[in-house]
Design an enzyme around this catalytic site. Structure first.
Site, PDB file in Angstrom:
ATOM      1  N   ASP A 146      -3.662 -13.235  -7.931  1.00  0.00           N
ATOM      2  CA  ASP A 146      -4.690 -12.906  -7.421  1.00  0.00           C
ATOM      3  C   ASP A 146      -5.905 -13.539  -7.286  1.00  0.00           C
ATOM      4  OD1 ASP A 146      -2.759 -10.952  -8.263  1.00  0.00           O
ATOM      5  OD2 ASP A 146      -3.715  -8.923  -7.706  1.00  0.00           O
ATOM      6  N   HIS A 148      -7.992 -13.271  -4.536  1.00  0.00           N
ATOM      7  CA  HIS A 148      -9.065 -12.025  -3.595  1.00  0.00           C
ATOM      8  C   HIS A 148     -10.246 -12.473  -1.933  1.00  0.00           C
ATOM      9  CE1 HIS A 148      -6.915  -8.123  -4.443  1.00  0.00           C
ATOM     10  NE2 HIS A 148      -6.840  -8.314  -5.410  1.00  0.00           N
ATOM     11  N   ASP A 179      -1.643 -10.975  -2.872  1.00  0.00           N
ATOM     12  CA  ASP A 179      -2.788 -10.973  -3.165  1.00  0.00           C
ATOM     13  C   ASP A 179      -3.960 -12.050  -2.493  1.00  0.00           C
ATOM     14  OD1 ASP A 179      -2.216  -8.383  -2.731  1.00  0.00           O
ATOM     15  OD2 ASP A 179      -3.410  -7.648  -4.862  1.00  0.00           O
ATOM     16  N   ASN A 211       0.361  -6.601  -2.084  1.00  0.00           N
ATOM     17  CA  ASN A 211       0.287  -5.004  -2.532  1.00  0.00           C
ATOM     18  C   ASN A 211      -0.608  -4.868  -0.767  1.00  0.00           C
ATOM     19  OD1 ASN A 211      -1.511  -5.334  -4.284  1.00  0.00           O
ATOM     20  ND2 ASN A 211      -2.009  -3.323  -3.883  1.00  0.00           N
ATOM     21  N   HIS A 212      -1.752  -6.186  -0.647  1.00  0.00           N
ATOM     22  CA  HIS A 212      -3.219  -6.200   0.061  1.00  0.00           C
ATOM     23  C   HIS A 212      -2.979  -7.058   1.295  1.00  0.00           C
ATOM     24  CE1 HIS A 212      -6.573  -4.351  -1.888  1.00  0.00           C
ATOM     25  NE2 HIS A 212      -5.827  -4.538  -3.448  1.00  0.00           N
ATOM     26  N   HIS A 265       4.139 -10.213  -7.120  1.00  0.00           N
ATOM     27  CA  HIS A 265       3.514  -9.629  -7.020  1.00  0.00           C
ATOM     28  C   HIS A 265       3.528  -8.455  -8.484  1.00  0.00           C
ATOM     29  CE1 HIS A 265      -0.879  -8.802  -6.299  1.00  0.00           C
ATOM     30  NE2 HIS A 265      -0.777  -7.571  -6.326  1.00  0.00           N
ATOM     31  N   HIS A 342      -1.402  -9.057 -10.033  1.00  0.00           N
ATOM     32  CA  HIS A 342      -1.702  -7.346  -9.630  1.00  0.00           C
ATOM     33  C   HIS A 342      -3.497  -6.354 -10.542  1.00  0.00           C
ATOM     34  CE1 HIS A 342      -0.416  -3.434  -7.242  1.00  0.00           C
ATOM     35  NE2 HIS A 342       0.168  -3.486  -7.935  1.00  0.00           N
TER      36      HIS A 342
END
Length: 470
Positions: A146, A148, A179, A211-212, A265, A342
């Protein structure tokens, strides 16, 4: 009655030592005429399905060399030069920095809408050429979890492998676990960078979906702000937001490195979890819950001490899985261990049972709390939008996390790369978040920008820690 059949078979059909006869194997009962016509029972695969019932679907041929024209390559390299400039490193964004720009303190990083649209259009064939499960990812690769929206962390990751004046993405191969967006302030820059590199060096970078990377998730966690704060035309902002999300629909959900390590992920699925079935899932994949297997792969979590599976009450979807289930799933995939992201981790990584390696690559993000709420693409509650004050107390310090990536050398040996927390950088981003949310008291930010020099870019170097050779 069955004992009589066995007795007859034993007397008439076996010549000794369980030898094969016309009536069957060893002491097995003879087949009836009806059973003989139907043929032998099929051998089921690991999912309990008859392989003969499946129609072989031709797999896509992965694009391994760029198909960009010389002019397109020059244009996309220009995007990368601006994205990885010192100005972008410090988090400059367009409309949000209007007051600072008027003071002449910084330059802005803006993407022309046509540039964003072009990148999203042209990257799709490269992503579509890879099956939902990429099975030919080689060793000698860095695995990144991730990010982000924290572009500066991507800077650090590439800087570690840069040499001879070449950026890291021209010297090393990378597998990203998803992500890329939300929470951080530079999601669009990060996505543009990774997609440009994918088209310039398609065999050096592999991008999975988290998932994002679904509009149902990123609409609630900040990604629309990247467009809302850049483009004053609301229709342009909406169009580009959905254009990027459509490109996400062509990302793969899992990969296998060195024919040994399963990478995704989040986790595994109890439903049809095998190489053959996952590879047959078609792109574009629009909604996370269209198929339970990829949904679990992008949402599930391992749970210590759990045997079997149970509903993931923390996330409100998918499942927690025990390590017994993980062992069975890895056996289905013919893999030895799993790499996943995750989960925010204080140390940046966690290794459990020599078969589950969790990574979290964005540094210090767990202490920046965002309560993002959008209504009709307009901020309607700035107090909920940015609740983090930008100052640290004892509790905040305990929440800070390091960032980690994993390097698998040419022999498949694992080394963790850990980047320590840069508290000054975390506080700096928090102040910019307050400015983004139009919270008063931005004088400290203006002063800080006025004092910046190129030397200030230096941050905590990545510490290389060898943890185990599998």
């Amino acid at each position: 009655m069955s004992s009589d059949v066995v007795s007859q078979t034993g007397a008439e059909g076996v010549t000794g030592g369980g030898a094969t006869t016309e009536q069957g194997f060893g002491n097995a009962p003879a087949a009836t005429p009806e059973e003989a016509e139907e043929g032998p029972e099929p051998v089921l695969d690991q999912c309990g399905l008859d392989p003969g019932d499946w129609v072989e679907v031709p797999q896509p041929s992965r694009i391994k060399e760029t198909r960009l024209t010389a002019e397109e390559q020059t244009r996309f390299r220009g995007h990368l030069a601006r994205i990885f400039s010192d100005e972008a490193y410090w988090g400059q964004r367009t409309e949000v920095k209007r007051m600072l720009c008027q003071a002449g303190a910084i330059e802005t990083l803006q993407f022309d809408p046509d540039d964003v649209n072009e990148v999203m259009e042209k990257v799709i064939p490269y992503l579509e050429s890879e099956s939902m499960l990429i099975q030919d990812v080689p060793y000698d690769i860095v695995i990144v979890a991730d990010l982000h929206g924290q572009l500066h962390d991507l800077h650090h990751i590439f800087d570690i492998d840069a040499k001879d004046g070449k950026p890291g993405w021209e010297c090393m191969k990378y597998l990203f676990l998803g992500d890329y967006v939300d929470r951080g302030r530079q999601s669009l820059e990060l996505v543009m960078a990774l997609f440009c590199i994918k088209m310039l060096h398609p065999d050096r970078i592999f991008l999975l979906r988290g998932n994002h990377e679904f509009y149902t998730a990123n609409a609630r966690y900040g990604f629309p702000l990247d467009f809302h704060e850049r483009y004053t035309n609301e229709e342009t902002a909406k169009y580009l937001y959905f254009k990027v999300n459509y490109a996400f629909c062509y990302l793969s959900v899992a990969a296998i490195v060195g024919d040994t390590y399963y990478c995704a992920h989040a986790g595994i699925s109890p439903t049809g979890f095998s190489r053959a079935l996952m590879s047959r899932i078609k792109k574009p994949y629009l909604n996370s819950q269209d198929d339970i297997m990829p949904h679990d792969v992008m949402w599930g979590d391992p749970a210590d001490g759990l045997h079997g599976l149970t509903f993931d009450t923390d996330r409100g979807t998918s499942m927690w899985f025990g390590y017994d289930e993980l062992a069975a799933a890895l056996d289905n995939m013919d893999c030895k261990a799993m790499f996943r992201g995750h989960t925010a981790l204080k140390t940046g990584y966690q290794v459990v049972g020599d078969m589950c390696i969790s990574l979290f690559s964005c540094v210090g993000q767990s202490c920046i709390v965002l309560g993002v709420k959008l209504r009709n693409w307009r901020i309607w509650n700035t107090e909920d939008l940015y609740r983090y004050s930008g100052r640290f107390d004892g509790k905040d310090r305990q929440l800070q996390n390091k960032g980690a990536t994993a390097y698998l050398d040419p022999r498949g040996r694992l080394t963790m790369r850990v980047t320590d927390i840069d508290e000054e950088r975390v506080e700096w981003d928090a102040m910019l978040l307050r400015l983004d949310g139009q919270v008063p008291d931005y004088r400290d930010v203006k002063t800080k920008f006025g004092q910046l020099t190129p030397a200030d870019k230096a941050a905590a170097p990545a510490e290389i820690i060898g943890i185990k050779t599998f």
